[in-house]
Design a protein around this motif. Structure first.
Motif, PDB file in Angstrom:
ATOM      1  N   GLY A  53       0.791  -1.220   0.000  1.00  0.00           N
ATOM      2  CA  GLY A  53       0.000   0.000   0.000  1.00  0.00           C
ATOM      3  C   GLY A  53       0.826   1.274   0.000  1.00  0.00           C
ATOM      4  N   GLN A  54       2.144   1.154  -0.062  1.00  0.00           N
ATOM      5  CA  GLN A  54       3.012   2.327  -0.009  1.00  0.00           C
ATOM      6  C   GLN A  54       3.800   2.515  -1.302  1.00  0.00           C
ATOM      7  N   PHE A  55       4.161   3.764  -1.548  1.00  0.00           N
ATOM      8  CA  PHE A  55       5.151   4.126  -2.561  1.00  0.00           C
ATOM      9  C   PHE A  55       6.334   4.659  -1.767  1.00  0.00           C
ATOM     10  N   CYS A  56       7.506   4.040  -1.923  1.00  0.00           N
ATOM     11  CA  CYS A  56       8.680   4.401  -1.122  1.00  0.00           C
ATOM     12  C   CYS A  56       9.783   4.931  -2.032  1.00  0.00           C
ATOM     13  N   LEU A  57      10.460   5.962  -1.555  1.00  0.00           N
ATOM     14  CA  LEU A  57      11.563   6.586  -2.294  1.00  0.00           C
ATOM     15  C   LEU A  57      12.809   6.626  -1.425  1.00  0.00           C
ATOM     16  N   ARG A  64      19.511   3.147  -0.794  1.00  0.00           N
ATOM     17  CA  ARG A  64      20.296   3.686   0.320  1.00  0.00           C
ATOM     18  C   ARG A  64      19.806   5.077   0.691  1.00  0.00           C
ATOM     19  N   GLY A  65      20.035   5.427   1.932  1.00  0.00           N
ATOM     20  CA  GLY A  65      19.608   6.724   2.447  1.00  0.00           C
ATOM     21  C   GLY A  65      18.306   6.585   3.217  1.00  0.00           C
ATOM     22  N   VAL A  66      17.781   7.697   3.655  1.00  0.00           N
ATOM     23  CA  VAL A  66      16.550   7.697   4.448  1.00  0.00           C
ATOM     24  C   VAL A  66      15.350   7.499   3.532  1.00  0.00           C
ATOM     25  N   ARG A  67      14.605   6.443   3.795  1.00  0.00           N
ATOM     26  CA  ARG A  67      13.428   6.114   2.983  1.00  0.00           C
ATOM     27  C   ARG A  67      12.278   7.059   3.332  1.00  0.00           C
ATOM     28  N   ARG A  68      11.558   7.533   2.311  1.00  0.00           N
ATOM     29  CA  ARG A  68      10.331   8.300   2.494  1.00  0.00           C
ATOM     30  C   ARG A  68       9.178   7.471   1.954  1.00  0.00           C
ATOM     31  N   THR A  69       8.080   7.441   2.660  1.00  0.00           N
ATOM     32  CA  THR A  69       6.935   6.636   2.229  1.00  0.00           C
ATOM     33  C   THR A  69       5.713   7.519   2.004  1.00  0.00           C
ATOM     34  N   TYR A  70       4.921   7.128   1.041  1.00  0.00           N
ATOM     35  CA  TYR A  70       3.672   7.803   0.718  1.00  0.00           C
ATOM     36  C   TYR A  70       2.603   6.726   0.632  1.00  0.00           C
ATOM     37  N   GLU A  71       1.457   6.973   1.244  1.00  0.00           N
ATOM     38  CA  GLU A  71       0.355   6.018   1.229  1.00  0.00           C
ATOM     39  C   GLU A  71      -0.822   6.592   0.455  1.00  0.00           C
ATOM     40  N   LEU A  72      -1.676   5.705  -0.035  1.00  0.00           N
ATOM     41  CA  LEU A  72      -2.837   6.138  -0.806  1.00  0.00           C
ATOM     42  C   LEU A  72      -3.756   7.033   0.022  1.00  0.00           C
ATOM     43  N   SER A  73      -3.836   6.791   1.322  1.00  0.00           N
ATOM     44  CA  SER A  73      -4.729   7.588   2.165  1.00  0.00           C
ATOM     45  C   SER A  73      -4.328   9.060   2.192  1.00  0.00           C
ATOM     46  N   GLY A  74      -3.076   9.369   1.929  1.00  0.00           N
ATOM     47  CA  GLY A  74      -2.613  10.752   1.937  1.00  0.00           C
ATOM     48  C   GLY A  74      -2.262  11.279   0.560  1.00  0.00           C
TER      49      GLY A  74
END
Length: 139
Positions: A53-57, A64-74
Motif C-alpha cells: 500500500g506504499q510508494f517508497c523513495l 540507500r539513504g533515508v526512505r520516504r513513504t507515501y500512502e494512498l490515504s494521503g
C-alpha cells in the motif's frame, strides 16, 4: 542404432556428474557463522522495507539513504505529487497496488523523462533520472 546412442551418452552423463560434484567441493559454501555482516551493507530491499500500500523513495541508488513513504490515504489519485527540492529519489518501490508514474519534472510535465510502473510490487534500485514528482493512477 538408438540403443548405441544411449549407451554412448551414459558415460558422458556420468563424467559430467563427476565433474560437477568435484568442482562444487573445491569451492565450499560460505559458513554463515563466520561471514561478516556490516549493518550498512545492503544487497537490496525486502518486503519490510516498503509495506504493501506504499510508494517508497530512497535518495540514493541501491535503496540507500533515508526512505520516504507515501500512502494512498494521503495521496490524491491522478494528482501530481511534487517532492521537496532536496528530497528527490534515485531508487523507489511501488507497492500501492496501482500504477505510479515517476517524473523527472517537479510539475509532472511530460516534456521531461517519465515512466509508469505497475503497483503489484515494482522495485527500481536505480532510476534512469532523478525522481522529482509522481502520480498514482486509478487502475
Amino acid at each position: 542404432m538408438r540403443t548405441s546412442r544411449i549407451l554412448l551418452l551414459l558415460p558422458l552423463a556420468a563424467l559430467a556428474t563427476t565433474a560437477l560434484t568435484t568442482n562444487s567441493s573445491a569451492h565450499p559454501a560460505p559458513n554463515p557463522t563466520t561471514a561478516s555482516h556490516s549493518p550498512t551493507a545492503r544487497t537490496g530491499p525486502t518486503a519490510g522495507d516498503c509495506a504493501a500500500g506504499q510508494f517508497c523513495l530512497w535518495p540514493e541508488s541501491g535503496f540507500r539513504g533515508v526512505r520516504r513513504t507515501y500512502e494512498l490515504s494521503g495521496t490524491d489519485i491522478e494528482s501530481c505529487v511534487p517532492l521537496p527540492a532536496s528530497q528527490g529519489g534515485n531508487a523507489f518501490a511501488n507497492r500501492t497496488g496501482r500504477p505510479v508514474t515517476t517524473y523527472q519534472s517537479a510539475e509532472c510535465a511530460e516534456t521531461a523523462e517519465f515512466d509508469t510502473y505497475p503497483g503489484g510490487g515494482t522495485w527500481v534500485p536505480q532510476s534512469p533520472y532523478q525522481v522529482r514528482a509522481f502520480k498514482v493512477w486509478e487502475r
